[in-house]
Design an enzyme around this catalytic site. Structure first.
Site, PDB file in Angstrom:
ATOM      1  CB  THR A 296      43.730  -2.211 -12.888  1.00  0.00           C
ATOM      2  OG1 THR A 296      44.416  -1.292 -11.534  1.00  0.00           O
ATOM      3  CG2 THR A 296      43.304  -1.429 -14.046  1.00  0.00           C
TER       4      THR A 296
ATOM      5  CE  LYS B 194      39.484  -3.889  -4.407  1.00  0.00           C
ATOM      6  NZ  LYS B 194      39.168  -3.672  -5.291  1.00  0.00           N
ATOM      7  NE  ARG B 195      40.448   5.621  -3.793  1.00  0.00           N
ATOM      8  CZ  ARG B 195      39.514   6.138  -4.496  1.00  0.00           C
ATOM      9  NH1 ARG B 195      38.506   7.110  -3.232  1.00  0.00           N
ATOM     10  NH2 ARG B 195      39.108   6.309  -5.297  1.00  0.00           N
TER      11      ARG B 195
END
Length: 834
Positions: free
Chosen positions: A668, A560-561
């Protein structure tokens, strides 16, 4: 009848999907579209030929769909998003058009290596992370559900950046994804809309004495459309994604050319076209902030002009606009669309303010994606006044009327006036875009149950009181077509062999797998699929990074970021803890574990970039220490994107979803990983709560403080040093990082990270959650040692993920916000030929 609907003078023949027709089309595409033959063609040439062949089989459905929408004058949904993280299109098109078997056979007989040409296709660099990938999932679901949906955004020439790791550090390189062209898009040079900036506003009285406003002396840019068809699965519907590219106005250039000032002409042309050059310019500078605001207005202005042009083909006035048009604002980035529509209705079409406002608010809806006040977008009034002077006037009027109504409801309560005002008067006047989006929309939705409840209780509490029922929840979802049927073909085929293919369009059918969790033969097949997926990732890591990974180890994945609230640093603390335990107790029966990170840090986010450096420095020590060989490995995979995710997610055993409770709106990635059989370790944050409700408490690993407990701890005065002093193992880990154990060449390199935890308040409560996280990871180890039980839990995770299909999400939007109905296109009756 509109020219668009007139019968073509050319006889139209549809293409076939049989193997021989595909081979014939491939040959034609290579010769007539690419201009090569099989002797001179490169892998890139073969990719383009194959892409054109697939695209040609999509065009018929696309044309039928667009024609049907016009003929039936249906209500259309327009999804406004600054990001669309589409990923690769080739195999997505093949799967959604349902001709994979014929496609593979045709390529094999044509001596085309599918794996090689697939690698040629770049990811469409139109997004940064979850926001853009969500938008892509939604477009897929709208088409699959036969909903008349359009995506509107910007055709960025360069993506955010291509991430490389050099000496353990993130280094940003240009992501020129359009370098070789894009076979999936159709340029529309005839679809041009003028976008204005700067200038001044002239006030005048019309023939009826009504006060009117004219925006003049502006700097103008043209927005040119590029269209991409979006195919639904198992349907003839193919919707449209229209992206805007900035072009200089012709008279803008000619003025300087005619004066002989060629250099100035070229400079101004380049400056005007910079609007669509790069995704998310660095907004730490005045120039970057100006460009970002211009980007936001550029795309919503062009999109609204386009929507109204389409609407006016059949309507003589704007009374029916909310009945024919629904616009969803994906976060606050497109919120400037609200005053822009008001400007068009009031200034250009001379509607009365009250009528225009009624139409506007019934047309727009807004999705909020963050609970963190610092992440809620605001713009300086001075910047707005310079770039969009008329819009600032309109926002002032919207705010004046809002505050008048608030004052009437709560007389004497200046606090609520200050909190609800669209203009923040503290510390320099700024426009609160989230407030504007809420006021100008008829519905506002959060993206997970806890997120929506916290919206109502905290940041938007006053708005929830003032507009009861406006804020609702619609939990996010992901498309099973991309994230299981395409990304994990082996698992998809195994599932289909047992319950049929219906799950691809109705993910709730996965519940039929629940009894199979107790079927030993199915568990064995499921485990074999997971093993093959892990071996595929092992091969990829060996090829790209030169790293050897044990496929029997637990693949512990956090992708993820990179951001402090997502707490990659907490994961790192666990890695160092494991490292110490293995070094000091090598014979304690440790589970072999490979910890895999992936994600980008924003270029100006120094702390996130330092976390990446720390991960890589720790990896350098751990992976080369013979005392832990085989027991622990750390990997950072550079340039994480959709295609990389499609390789990593099927191989994951453990999904790290460890954000501080109350900070992640939904997530998500947690859904994608669970859908592919990874067990989640996470906090009670975002959609983790709903995943736990679906999969059951025994099939997920939950740890840490709740959002309520964190609020209480903040109120009582959180003291991270108390945890540092009371937990010797934690103290050792922090001291190792802070003293240079992993950075002997620069002992103080990671001191800023340690200071954020010990000296600056540990904003995201890593130390408070450390002990709970370490204990929970111990439970993970114990569970993984019983492989039969682990696989059973993994199957149950897959089986219970039906709720998290983006199809369910989009149906909720359609029913609860858009009032949109499916509109299946009627097939055109034509002969079929190859």
């Amino acid at each position: 009848m509109n020219d668009y609907l007139k019968t073509s003078i050319f006889e139209h023949k549809k293409v076939r999907f049989d193997k021989d027709s595909i081979k014939h089309s491939l040959s034609n595409s290579l010769t007539y579209s690419v201009g090569k033959d099989t002797v001179t063609a490169t892998d890139r040439d073969m990719f383009f030929a194959t892409a054109y062949m697939v695209r040609n089989r999509l065009i018929d459905r696309w044309m039928e769909t667009m024609r049907s929408y016009y003929v039936n004058d249906v209500k259309r949904v327009y999804y406004f998003s600054l990001e669309f993280l589409m990923g690769r299109t080739l195999m997505n098109g093949v799967h959604n058009l349902a001709f994979e078997q014929q496609f593979r056979e045709a390529l094999r007989e044509s001596a085309i290596n599918l794996d090689e040409i697939r690698e040629v296709e770049p990811d469409a660099a139109l997004g940064n992370g979850g926001l853009g990938r969500l938008a892509a999932c939604f477009l897929d679901s709208m088409a699959t559900l036969d909903l008349p949906g359009y995506g509107y955004g910007i055709r960025y020439e360069y993506g955010m950046f291509a991430q490389r790791i050099e000496d353990g550090r993130q280094v940003e390189h240009p992501d020129n994804w359009l370098r070789y062209g894009n076979p999936w898009e159709f340029p529309r040079p005839e679809v041009l809309h003028q976008v204005k900036f700067h200038g001044r506003v002239v006030q005048y009285a019309d023939e009826r004495g009504m006060l009117r406003y004219h925006w003049i002396d502006t700097d103008d840019v043209m927005a040119m459309a590029f269209d991409t068809p979006i195919p639904g699965y198992g349907t003839r519907t193919a919707n449209n994604m229209r992206l805007w590219s900035a072009k200089a106005t012709r008279d803008f250039e000619l003025r300087y050319f005619n004066e002989g000032n060629y250099v100035k002409a070229v400079e101004d042309k380049n400056a005007s076209e910079n609007l669509s050059k790069v995704l998310y310019p660095d907004d730490s500078t005045a120039m970057g902030r100006e460009l970002r605001l211009k980007q936001q207005y550029f795309f919503v202005c062009a999109s609204l002009h386009d929507i109204l042009r389409r609407y006016r083909k059949y309507q003589n006035n704007f009374d029916a606009l909310p009945d024919k048009v629904a616009i969803q604002l994906n976060d606050t980035h497109p919120a400037i669309a609200i005053p822009e529509l008001m400007r068009l209705l009031v200034d250009l079409h001379h509607l009365e303010w009250e009528k225009a406002w009624n139409i506007t608010t019934r047309t727009f809806a807004y999705t909020n994606h963050t609970l963190m006040p610092e992440a809620l977008e605001t713009w300086a009034v001075t910047l707005f006044e310079s770039i969009l002077p008329r819009h600032l006037q309109i926002i002032y009027e919207i705010n004046r009327r809002l505050l008048r109504d608030v004052m009437h409801r709560y007389p004497g309560d200046n606090g609520i006036l200050r909190r609800m005002s669209i203009i923040d008067e503290e510390g320099g006047r700024r426009i609160r875009m989230a407030h504007l989006a809420i006021v100008g929309s008829h519905k506002v939705n959060g993206v997970a149950q806890i997120h929506t409840e916290l919206m109502k209780q905290t940041i938007f509490r006053d708005f929830d009181r003032f507009f009861p029922g406006k804020i609702i929840n619609i939990t996010n979802g992901i498309t099973p077509r991309r994230w299981l049927n395409q990304a994990n073909r082996r698992l998809a085929e195994l599932i289909t062999s047992r319950i049929g293919p219906g799950w691809i369009k109705d993910l709730t059918q996965l519940k039929r797998l629940v009894p199979l969790a107790d079927d030993a033969s199915f568990r064995e097949e499921f485990a074999a699929v997971k093993r093959l997926d892990k071996e595929r990732l092992v091969a990829m890591l060996k090829k790209k990074l030169g790293i050897d990974i044990n496929p029997d180890s637990l693949f512990d994945v956090q992708i993820k970021r990179i951001h402090e609230y997502k707490r990659q640093l907490l994961n790192v603390l666990h890695v160092v803890t494991l490292y110490n335990r293995i070094r000091h107790h090598p014979n304690a029966g440790h589970v072999h574990r490979t910890v895999i990170f992936g994600g980008k840090a924003a270029p100006g986010y120094s702390m996130a970039k330092l976390i990446i450096k720390l991960i890589n420095d720790i990896a350098d020590i751990v992976n080369n220490d013979p005392r832990v060989a085989g027991h622990l490995k750390v990997v950072f995979i550079p340039n994480y994107d959709v295609s990389t995710a499609e390789e990593m997610i099927p191989a994951a055993d453990l999904s790290e979803q460890i954000s501080t409770a109350g900070t992640e709106a939904s997530g998500t990635g947690n859904m994608k990983l669970a859908l592919n059989g990874a067990l989640t370790i996470g906090t009670l944050d975002g959609a983790n709560i709903e995943i736990r409700e679906e999969v059951g408490e025994d099939n997920i690993f939950i740890f840490g403080l709740t959002a309520t407990e964190i609020t209480e701890m903040k109120a009582n005065g959180y003291q991270p040093l108390d945890f540092y002093h009371s937990n010797p193992e934690l103290r050792t880990v922090l001291d190792m990082i802070g003293s240079g154990f992993f950075s002997p060449d620069e002992p103080d390199r990671f001191k800023p990270l340690i200071d954020t935890l010990l000296q600056h308040g540990d904003k995201y409560f890593l130390l408070a959650d450390y002990a709970s996280y370490i204990a929970c990871q111990k439970k993970v180890d114990a569970a993984y040692q019983d492989q039969e039980e682990w696989i059973r839990k993994a199957i149950l995770n897959v089986a219970q993920m039906g709720k998290f299909s983006s199809d369910r999400t989009i149906l909720q939007y359609a029913n609860e916000i858009w009032d949109a109905k499916p509109a299946k296109p009627a097939p055109v009756q034509v002969d079929e030929i190859g």
